[in-house]
Scaffold this motif. Structure first.
Motif, short mmCIF file in Angstrom:
data_model
loop_
_atom_site.label_atom_id
_atom_site.label_comp_id
_atom_site.label_asym_id
_atom_site.label_seq_id
_atom_site.Cartn_x
_atom_site.Cartn_y
_atom_site.Cartn_z
N GLY A 92 0.79 -1.23 0.00
CA GLY A 92 0.00 0.00 0.00
C GLY A 92 0.81 1.27 0.00
N SER A 93 2.15 1.16 0.02
CA SER A 93 3.00 2.36 0.01
C SER A 93 2.80 3.15 -1.28
CB SER A 93 4.47 1.96 0.14
OG SER A 93 4.74 1.35 1.38
N VAL A 94 3.00 4.46 -1.18
CA VAL A 94 2.82 5.34 -2.33
C VAL A 94 4.11 5.38 -3.15
CG1 VAL A 94 2.43 7.72 -3.07
CG2 VAL A 94 1.10 6.76 -1.18
N VAL A 95 3.97 5.20 -4.45
CA VAL A 95 5.11 5.23 -5.38
C VAL A 95 4.84 6.26 -6.46
CG1 VAL A 95 6.48 3.94 -7.06
CG2 VAL A 95 5.72 2.83 -4.95
N SER A 109 -0.17 -3.52 -9.49
CA SER A 109 -0.31 -4.97 -9.39
C SER A 109 0.63 -5.55 -8.33
CB SER A 109 -0.03 -5.63 -10.74
OG SER A 109 1.33 -5.51 -11.11
N ALA A 110 1.66 -4.77 -7.95
CA ALA A 110 2.59 -5.20 -6.90
C ALA A 110 2.07 -4.85 -5.50
CB ALA A 110 3.95 -4.57 -7.11
N GLY A 111 0.83 -4.31 -5.43
CA GLY A 111 0.24 -3.97 -4.15
C GLY A 111 0.65 -2.61 -3.62
N LEU A 112 1.13 -1.75 -4.51
CA LEU A 112 1.55 -0.40 -4.14
C LEU A 112 0.62 0.62 -4.81
CD1 LEU A 112 5.34 -1.10 -4.76
CD2 LEU A 112 4.17 -1.10 -2.54
N ARG A 113 0.65 1.87 -4.34
CA ARG A 113 -0.26 2.88 -4.89
C ARG A 113 0.50 3.87 -5.76
NH1 ARG A 113 -2.99 7.84 -3.35
NH2 ARG A 113 -1.91 8.00 -1.34
N PRO A 114 0.30 3.81 -7.09
CA PRO A 114 1.01 4.73 -7.98
C PRO A 114 0.38 6.11 -8.01
CG PRO A 114 -0.40 3.26 -9.26
CD PRO A 114 -0.50 2.82 -7.83
N VAL A 115 1.23 7.15 -8.01
CA VAL A 115 0.77 8.53 -8.17
C VAL A 115 1.71 9.22 -9.15
CG1 VAL A 115 -0.17 8.64 -5.82
CG2 VAL A 115 2.18 9.40 -6.25
N ASP A 124 3.25 10.89 2.64
CA ASP A 124 4.62 10.58 2.25
C ASP A 124 4.67 9.72 0.99
OD1 ASP A 124 5.60 11.95 4.44
OD2 ASP A 124 5.70 10.16 5.71
N VAL A 125 5.65 10.03 0.15
CA VAL A 125 5.95 9.20 -1.01
C VAL A 125 7.07 8.26 -0.61
CG1 VAL A 125 6.80 9.16 -3.39
CG2 VAL A 125 5.20 10.94 -2.66
N ALA A 126 6.79 6.97 -0.63
CA ALA A 126 7.79 5.99 -0.16
C ALA A 126 8.78 5.60 -1.24
CB ALA A 126 7.08 4.75 0.36
N GLY A 127 8.34 5.69 -2.50
CA GLY A 127 9.22 5.26 -3.57
C GLY A 127 9.03 6.08 -4.84
#
Length: 332
Positions: A92-95, A109-115, A124-127
């Motif tokens: 769920g981290s923001v990328v 699809s990797a379970g992360l949230r694209p922005v 926070d943007v984690a990646g």
């Protein structure tokens, strides 16, 4: 093909741009060679640093050029980048995505949230993930630079400085990565070649124990093969030239060299880098001295070990045949 190079390997891991095609133009001999590899029963995988297209689009492009393929045969640096982020970030981290919508879809699809912007993240943007896209703008780089400076994990799909096309060499993802590297004083994690992940994954899905890597770039295809402990064939249909091959570092030295993919149908001993009948190469007064006669590519194969051992790339031909071969190779 029982005595061909192909017979010694149970899978061939092909690069695409500069190896199989230049943009919309097929490299001569590629369709016939791929068909022969399949008919031989050898597994085929396409391993590309181009992160702008999903596997389905790569397959459509290959099929349109007369080279049918399956999405399961395609391994892209975008897939590797998403997998790397999944390993390092919490679900769920923001990328923040700098690249195509297909790259954003892989992140999701990797379970992360694209922005696309820091404001969109609402926190926070984690990646930050960066892949090639012709639509990337200065504004996209601004968002990424701010997130990276704030501590986000930065993953680059690849750092290829150029991208071969039918028009010539175009700016690649590495050129955009260089801009962010300058702006942030940070180094990205690189998911694609020359990191071995793509080759390891492709070989595993093919069930291969002895795959051969085929590509046109020393700094990605061949360096990736060396890093993965695999044999490799460099083709001179893309970025690598005879001059750059002579100057290759130990981490970028291939096992074989050929003009193009049709080399897969030739004997391994003929393609292998090393001494060749008809040519004599010596090192004298900081120059490689060539004498004899034969095929120019055989001369190149004979020149490489002497150049690599001596650290000398300058050449001189003794005799008309030697000078003509060096000229054809662009080494004089």
């Amino acid at each position: 093909m029982s005595d061909a190079l192909l017979a010694a390997y149970d899978a061939v891991l092909f690069d695409l741009d500069g190896t199989v095609y230049h943009g919309t133009r097929v490299i001569p001999g590629a369709p016939e060679t791929l068909r022969a590899v399949r008919e031989h029963g050898t597994a085929v995988r396409f391993v590309t640093n181009n992160a702008s297209k999903p596997p389905e689009d790569v397959v459509a492009h290959l099929t349109g050029l007369g080279m049918p393929a399956d999405p399961g045969e395609v391994h892209t640096s975008a897939q590797a980048a998403a997998a790397l982020l999944k390993e390092r970030l919490e679900p769920g981290s923001v990328v923040l995505v700098v690249g195509t919508e297909s790259l954003a879809a892989l992140v999701a699809s990797a379970g992360l949230r694209p922005v696309r912007t820091i404001a969109e993240a609402a926190g926070d943007v984690a990646g930050v993930v960066q892949g090639h896209s012709p639509a990337t703008t200065w504004a996209d780089l601004v968002e990424a630079a701010l997130a990276i400076r704030a501590g986000a994990v930065w993953v680059a799909s690849n750092v290829d400085p150029t991208l071969p096309s039918e028009r010539g060499l175009l700016p690649g993802n590495g050129s955009m990565v260089a801009a962010l590297r300058t702006a942030t004083d940070r180094e990205p994690l690189v998911a694609g070649k020359p990191a071995p992940l793509l080759f390891d994954t492709a070989a595993r899905t093919a069930g291969a124990h002895r795959p051969l890597v085929v590509g046109d770039r020393l700094d990605t295809d061949i360096a990736g093969a060396v890093a993965a402990g695999l044999d490799s064939l460099v083709v001179l249909s893309g970025v690598t030239t005879p001059a750059t091959l002579l100057g290759a570092s130990p981490a970028e030295r291939p096992t074989y060299v050929a003009a193009d993919l049709t080399g897969l149908g030739q004997r391994a001993d003929l393609l292998a880098i090393g001494g060749k009948a008809g040519w004599r190469v010596t090192h004298s007064d900081d120059v490689l001295v060539v004498s004899g006669t034969g095929e120019p590519l055989d001369l190149l194969r004979a020149l490489c070990p002497v150049a690599w051992e001596s650290g000398t790339t300058g050449t001189r031909g003794d005799g008309e045949a030697a000078r003509a071969a060096l000229t054809e190779l662009g080494l004089v």
